[in-house]
Design a protein around this motif. Sequence first.
Motif, PDB file in Angstrom:
ATOM      1  N   ASP A   3      -7.369   3.888  -4.926  1.00 60.33           N
ATOM      2  CA  ASP A   3      -8.721   4.416  -4.398  1.00 60.33           C
ATOM      3  C   ASP A   3      -8.472   5.686  -3.849  1.00 60.33           C
ATOM      4  O   ASP A   3      -7.856   6.208  -3.054  1.00 60.33           O
ATOM      5  CB  ASP A   3      -8.930   3.576  -2.790  1.00 60.33           C
ATOM      6  CG  ASP A   3     -10.202   3.749  -2.351  1.00 60.33           C
ATOM      7  OD1 ASP A   3     -10.862   4.937  -2.462  1.00 60.33           O
ATOM      8  OD2 ASP A   3     -10.713   2.853  -1.717  1.00 60.33           O
ATOM      9  N   SER A  26      -0.665  11.671   1.177  1.00 56.97           N
ATOM     10  CA  SER A  26      -1.069  13.032   1.819  1.00 56.97           C
ATOM     11  C   SER A  26      -0.418  14.356   1.654  1.00 56.97           C
ATOM     12  O   SER A  26       0.611  14.164   0.912  1.00 56.97           O
ATOM     13  CB  SER A  26      -1.137  13.004   3.284  1.00 56.97           C
ATOM     14  OG  SER A  26       0.150  12.625   3.963  1.00 56.97           O
ATOM     15  N   LYS A  36      -9.422   7.440  -0.612  1.00 53.44           N
ATOM     16  CA  LYS A  36      -8.567   7.078   0.346  1.00 53.44           C
ATOM     17  C   LYS A  36      -7.221   7.625   0.185  1.00 53.44           C
ATOM     18  O   LYS A  36      -6.283   7.366   1.052  1.00 53.44           O
ATOM     19  CB  LYS A  36      -8.604   5.352   0.835  1.00 53.44           C
ATOM     20  CG  LYS A  36      -9.913   5.116   1.254  1.00 53.44           C
ATOM     21  CD  LYS A  36      -9.628   3.540   1.801  1.00 53.44           C
ATOM     22  CE  LYS A  36     -11.027   2.878   2.038  1.00 53.44           C
ATOM     23  NZ  LYS A  36     -10.976   1.486   2.374  1.00 53.44           N
ATOM     24  N   SER A  37      -6.932   8.111  -0.801  1.00 57.38           N
ATOM     25  CA  SER A  37      -5.751   8.717  -1.291  1.00 57.38           C
ATOM     26  C   SER A  37      -4.616   7.575  -1.165  1.00 57.38           C
ATOM     27  O   SER A  37      -3.498   7.730  -0.698  1.00 57.38           O
ATOM     28  CB  SER A  37      -5.330   9.886  -0.609  1.00 57.38           C
ATOM     29  OG  SER A  37      -6.109  10.998  -0.744  1.00 57.38           O
ATOM     30  N   THR A  38      -4.968   6.254  -1.570  1.00 60.48           N
ATOM     31  CA  THR A  38      -4.088   5.067  -1.548  1.00 60.48           C
ATOM     32  C   THR A  38      -4.049   4.482  -2.775  1.00 60.48           C
ATOM     33  O   THR A  38      -4.962   4.254  -3.395  1.00 60.48           O
ATOM     34  CB  THR A  38      -4.399   4.345  -0.284  1.00 60.48           C
ATOM     35  OG1 THR A  38      -4.486   4.903   0.918  1.00 60.48           O
ATOM     36  CG2 THR A  38      -3.707   2.913  -0.106  1.00 60.48           C
ATOM     37  N   ALA A  85      -0.032   5.219   1.002  1.00 57.24           N
ATOM     38  CA  ALA A  85      -0.718   6.201   1.360  1.00 57.24           C
ATOM     39  C   ALA A  85      -0.300   7.380   1.176  1.00 57.24           C
ATOM     40  O   ALA A  85       0.867   7.798   1.508  1.00 57.24           O
ATOM     41  CB  ALA A  85      -1.129   5.871   2.889  1.00 57.24           C
ATOM     42  N   SER A 145       0.882  -1.089  -0.031  1.00 57.06           N
ATOM     43  CA  SER A 145       0.055   0.049  -0.012  1.00 57.06           C
ATOM     44  C   SER A 145       0.790   1.089  -0.012  1.00 57.06           C
ATOM     45  O   SER A 145       1.865   1.053   0.522  1.00 57.06           O
ATOM     46  CB  SER A 145      -0.854   0.205   1.199  1.00 57.06           C
ATOM     47  OG  SER A 145      -1.703  -0.970   1.306  1.00 57.06           O
TER      48      SER A 145
END
Length: 126
Positions: free
Chosen positions: A73, A25, A76-78, A23, A21
């Motif tokens: 996604d 931001s 979900k910013s992932t 993630a 994954s």
Amino acid sequence: QVQLVESGGGLVQPGGSLRLSCAASGFGFSSYTMAWFRQVPGKEREFVGGITWSGGSTSYADSVKGRFIISRDNAKSTAYLQMNSLKPEDTAVYYCAAQRTLFEIVLTTTREYNYWGQGTQVTVSS
């Protein structure tokens, strides 16, 4: 502050699977092409695969085609990298990268990406 944080790496036996994954931001994730690269000591970082900002198009290196799947996604910013049928030669540090693109294209070289994660180790060994 822009951040890309990879997770999910580890030790797996040949033939096994892992899901990485990434993630994100600090930037508009849904406008960015996302990609995965990998690197082993003494070698250049190589493109593994990428996905356009809408998720409508993907591209893979020949060495992983048919075994790895990239998805994302945007809510979900992932971004994800599903790795199946792993081989010892897949052992590397895996990095995710992000670059804003105007058109839906997958960039495949390291110099085209501005944002990088810190990497996660994947080891395929019995």
